[in-house]
Design a protein around this motif. Sequence first.
Motif, PDB file in Angstrom:
ATOM      1  N   MET A 133      32.624   8.827  32.344  1.00  0.00           N
ATOM      2  CA  MET A 133      32.502  10.092  31.605  1.00  0.00           C
ATOM      3  C   MET A 133      31.070  10.618  31.670  1.00  0.00           C
ATOM      4  SD  MET A 133      35.480  10.921  30.236  1.00  0.00           S
ATOM      5  CE  MET A 133      35.333  11.740  28.645  1.00  0.00           C
ATOM      6  N   PHE A 134      30.377  10.367  32.789  1.00  0.00           N
ATOM      7  CA  PHE A 134      28.946  10.678  32.851  1.00  0.00           C
ATOM      8  C   PHE A 134      28.648  12.164  33.020  1.00  0.00           C
ATOM      9  CE2 PHE A 134      30.141  10.061  37.308  1.00  0.00           C
ATOM     10  CZ  PHE A 134      29.451  11.068  37.975  1.00  0.00           C
ATOM     11  N   VAL A 135      29.590  12.957  33.497  1.00  0.00           N
ATOM     12  CA  VAL A 135      29.251  14.348  33.824  1.00  0.00           C
ATOM     13  C   VAL A 135      29.015  15.193  32.573  1.00  0.00           C
ATOM     14  CG1 VAL A 135      30.127  16.497  34.834  1.00  0.00           C
ATOM     15  CG2 VAL A 135      30.310  14.347  36.098  1.00  0.00           C
ATOM     16  N   MET A 136      29.884  15.083  31.567  1.00  0.00           N
ATOM     17  CA  MET A 136      29.746  15.956  30.394  1.00  0.00           C
ATOM     18  C   MET A 136      28.386  15.806  29.713  1.00  0.00           C
ATOM     19  SD  MET A 136      33.130  15.769  31.035  1.00  0.00           S
ATOM     20  CE  MET A 136      34.068  14.603  30.065  1.00  0.00           C
ATOM     21  N   PRO A 137      27.930  14.585  29.417  1.00  0.00           N
ATOM     22  CA  PRO A 137      26.585  14.502  28.829  1.00  0.00           C
ATOM     23  C   PRO A 137      25.497  14.944  29.797  1.00  0.00           C
ATOM     24  CG  PRO A 137      27.445  12.310  29.290  1.00  0.00           C
ATOM     25  CD  PRO A 137      28.578  13.260  29.461  1.00  0.00           C
ATOM     26  N   TRP A 296      27.891   6.777  24.034  1.00  0.00           N
ATOM     27  CA  TRP A 296      28.894   7.702  24.557  1.00  0.00           C
ATOM     28  C   TRP A 296      30.317   7.142  24.488  1.00  0.00           C
ATOM     29  CZ3 TRP A 296      28.374  12.537  24.544  1.00  0.00           C
ATOM     30  CH2 TRP A 296      29.187  13.380  25.305  1.00  0.00           C
ATOM     31  N   GLY A 297      30.445   5.845  24.384  1.00  0.00           N
ATOM     32  CA  GLY A 297      31.784   5.259  24.251  1.00  0.00           C
ATOM     33  C   GLY A 297      32.527   5.756  23.031  1.00  0.00           C
ATOM     34  N   LYS A 298      31.792   6.203  22.001  1.00  0.00           N
ATOM     35  CA  LYS A 298      32.447   6.713  20.798  1.00  0.00           C
ATOM     36  C   LYS A 298      33.224   7.996  21.063  1.00  0.00           C
ATOM     37  CE  LYS A 298      29.215   4.807  17.377  1.00  0.00           C
ATOM     38  NZ  LYS A 298      28.306   5.134  16.235  1.00  0.00           N
ATOM     39  N   THR A 299      32.935   8.673  22.174  1.00  0.00           N
ATOM     40  CA  THR A 299      33.621   9.933  22.449  1.00  0.00           C
ATOM     41  C   THR A 299      34.985   9.735  23.094  1.00  0.00           C
ATOM     42  OG1 THR A 299      32.709  10.249  24.686  1.00  0.00           O
ATOM     43  CG2 THR A 299      31.369  11.033  22.824  1.00  0.00           C
ATOM     44  N   ILE A 300      35.295   8.512  23.538  1.00  0.00           N
ATOM     45  CA  ILE A 300      36.561   8.262  24.237  1.00  0.00           C
ATOM     46  C   ILE A 300      37.630   7.863  23.222  1.00  0.00           C
ATOM     47  CG2 ILE A 300      37.744   6.881  25.984  1.00  0.00           C
ATOM     48  CD1 ILE A 300      35.019   6.501  27.347  1.00  0.00           C
ATOM     49  N   SER A 301      38.599   8.740  23.047  1.00  0.00           N
ATOM     50  CA  SER A 301      39.693   8.463  22.115  1.00  0.00           C
ATOM     51  C   SER A 301      40.945   7.945  22.812  1.00  0.00           C
ATOM     52  CB  SER A 301      40.057   9.730  21.331  1.00  0.00           C
ATOM     53  OG  SER A 301      40.456  10.771  22.216  1.00  0.00           O
ATOM     54  N   ILE A 316      47.953  17.260  27.159  1.00  0.00           N
ATOM     55  CA  ILE A 316      46.744  18.058  26.958  1.00  0.00           C
ATOM     56  C   ILE A 316      47.040  19.525  27.219  1.00  0.00           C
ATOM     57  CG2 ILE A 316      44.392  18.485  27.768  1.00  0.00           C
ATOM     58  CD1 ILE A 316      44.231  15.501  28.501  1.00  0.00           C
ATOM     59  N   ASP A 317      47.781  19.807  28.282  1.00  0.00           N
ATOM     60  CA  ASP A 317      48.108  21.196  28.624  1.00  0.00           C
ATOM     61  C   ASP A 317      48.929  21.866  27.532  1.00  0.00           C
ATOM     62  OD1 ASP A 317      48.065  23.381  30.528  1.00  0.00           O
ATOM     63  OD2 ASP A 317      50.174  22.956  30.884  1.00  0.00           O
ATOM     64  N   ASN A 318      49.811  21.082  26.892  1.00  0.00           N
ATOM     65  CA  ASN A 318      50.659  21.619  25.818  1.00  0.00           C
ATOM     66  C   ASN A 318      49.989  21.579  24.452  1.00  0.00           C
ATOM     67  OD1 ASN A 318      52.772  22.094  27.618  1.00  0.00           O
ATOM     68  ND2 ASN A 318      53.599  20.017  27.365  1.00  0.00           N
ATOM     69  N   LYS A 319      48.736  21.089  24.423  1.00  0.00           N
ATOM     70  CA  LYS A 319      47.978  20.974  23.168  1.00  0.00           C
ATOM     71  C   LYS A 319      48.719  20.126  22.132  1.00  0.00           C
ATOM     72  CE  LYS A 319      45.307  25.252  23.605  1.00  0.00           C
ATOM     73  NZ  LYS A 319      45.559  25.428  25.042  1.00  0.00           N
ATOM     74  N   SER A 320      49.321  19.040  22.602  1.00  0.00           N
ATOM     75  CA  SER A 320      50.069  18.165  21.705  1.00  0.00           C
ATOM     76  C   SER A 320      49.332  16.864  21.403  1.00  0.00           C
ATOM     77  CB  SER A 320      51.450  17.856  22.306  1.00  0.00           C
ATOM     78  OG  SER A 320      51.338  17.260  23.581  1.00  0.00           O
ATOM     79  N   LEU A 321      48.025  16.831  21.666  1.00  0.00           N
ATOM     80  CA  LEU A 321      47.203  15.668  21.323  1.00  0.00           C
ATOM     81  C   LEU A 321      46.047  16.119  20.432  1.00  0.00           C
ATOM     82  CD1 LEU A 321      46.880  13.657  24.676  1.00  0.00           C
ATOM     83  CD2 LEU A 321      48.182  13.013  22.640  1.00  0.00           C
ATOM     84  N   PRO A 322      46.325  16.475  19.198  1.00  0.00           N
ATOM     85  CA  PRO A 322      45.258  16.987  18.329  1.00  0.00           C
ATOM     86  C   PRO A 322      44.156  15.978  18.064  1.00  0.00           C
ATOM     87  CG  PRO A 322      47.249  16.545  17.061  1.00  0.00           C
ATOM     88  CD  PRO A 322      47.635  16.424  18.499  1.00  0.00           C
ATOM     89  N   GLU A 323      44.442  14.698  18.252  1.00  0.00           N
ATOM     90  CA  GLU A 323      43.443  13.669  17.978  1.00  0.00           C
ATOM     91  C   GLU A 323      42.537  13.397  19.177  1.00  0.00           C
ATOM     92  OE1 GLU A 323      47.030  11.469  19.677  1.00  0.00           O
ATOM     93  OE2 GLU A 323      46.602  13.289  18.520  1.00  0.00           O
ATOM     94  N   LEU A 324      42.755  14.076  20.297  1.00  0.00           N
ATOM     95  CA  LEU A 324      41.997  13.815  21.513  1.00  0.00           C
ATOM     96  C   LEU A 324      40.550  14.292  21.392  1.00  0.00           C
ATOM     97  CD1 LEU A 324      42.080  13.000  24.600  1.00  0.00           C
ATOM     98  CD2 LEU A 324      42.454  15.430  25.038  1.00  0.00           C
ATOM     99  N   THR A 325      39.620  13.429  21.779  1.00  0.00           N
ATOM    100  CA  THR A 325      38.237  13.865  21.974  1.00  0.00           C
ATOM    101  C   THR A 325      37.869  13.704  23.450  1.00  0.00           C
ATOM    102  OG1 THR A 325      37.471  11.667  21.237  1.00  0.00           O
ATOM    103  CG2 THR A 325      37.454  13.454  19.623  1.00  0.00           C
ATOM    104  N   GLY A 326      37.993  12.510  23.977  1.00  0.00           N
ATOM    105  CA  GLY A 326      37.729  12.271  25.396  1.00  0.00           C
ATOM    106  C   GLY A 326      38.744  11.286  25.940  1.00  0.00           C
TER     107      GLY A 326
END
Length: 332
Positions: A133-137, A296-301, A316-326
């Motif tokens: 997940m190195f790109v976002m930061p 950064w590991g805290k961002t992975i849900s 994700i496309d259907n927005k059915s994972l409201p708890e998702l962060t990464g």
Amino acid sequence: MTLQALIATADRVFSLERFPIPALKPTEVLVQTLYSGVSVGTEFMVFQHRLDWGPFPVCTGYQATGEVIGVGSAVDRFSEGDVVYYRSNFAPLTLNGTEVNRCSASHSDFAVVPQDHEIELLPEGVDPAVGAMFVMPSVGWNAVDMAGIQMDELVAMQGLGLIGTGAMLAARLRGARVVGIELDERRMQLARDLGIDHIIDARTEDVEAALEAIQPGGADVAFEATGLPQNLDSAFRLARRHGRFVYLGNLGSAPVSFNFMVPHTKMLTCFFPCNDGLKPCRDSVLRNIASGALPWGKTISHTVDAQDAPELYRAIDNKSLPELTGAVIKWN
């Protein structure tokens, strides 16, 4: 030998498909992917036709970690067994006679990468799942560097997705005071867990009044990190007179409009960062992850096995994972 890759069609059908792995060219390495990181922003802007990265079908993914299992005859930077991080997969992909558009294409269980093309050794002490997940930061690091953020400056971040969060943490490591502004409770809680100085809940608080209470006149540097053009006007108002403004969120391919008089009368200096700052930012991010300075590991849900990747993308496309962060995909 074949590789398996996550493919998306123009009507957002996600599937795993198999493709032959070509013979390595002299300067290429073959990487067995460990994890690839999901970009819930950019990738889904492509799928939803808000960002044009070329024709469909596509194989997306622009960040991954893996182990080198093969090297071309002229490779001198890597050896078999090396654990690496990389941006792109250059293996040609053809599905039912149609060439697949490789939008970096790191979502696959093997990758063919030229040794001099955005591939480096993963620093010791970095979990490969977190390293994927190195790109976002790194995008956030690059923006903070461009804006020249200094110690004790006040930074206001509108939007606490992973790129905004990465930028906040980079600013904080430089000694700045950071204010996060968000509507989503899970993102605000993540920011609190990461030690952000101030959180303004835009659902219930008057954002400008709350910021004024922290620093009269506004922030020294304001970031717009939601990527939504309709939020530009509110972000401009966060900056003080003669302050700085950063267009951090990707606003897409379509023209955007805003109220010119707000940044004009404030006489703002504006920055348009693009990409992730390349090797200097990536190396800095991963060194800080290795040292523990960047948790950064805290961002992975969510971590999913490869066979479950199409379902993850549908959710994700259907927005059915409201708890998702990464999210990361585990390949091998």
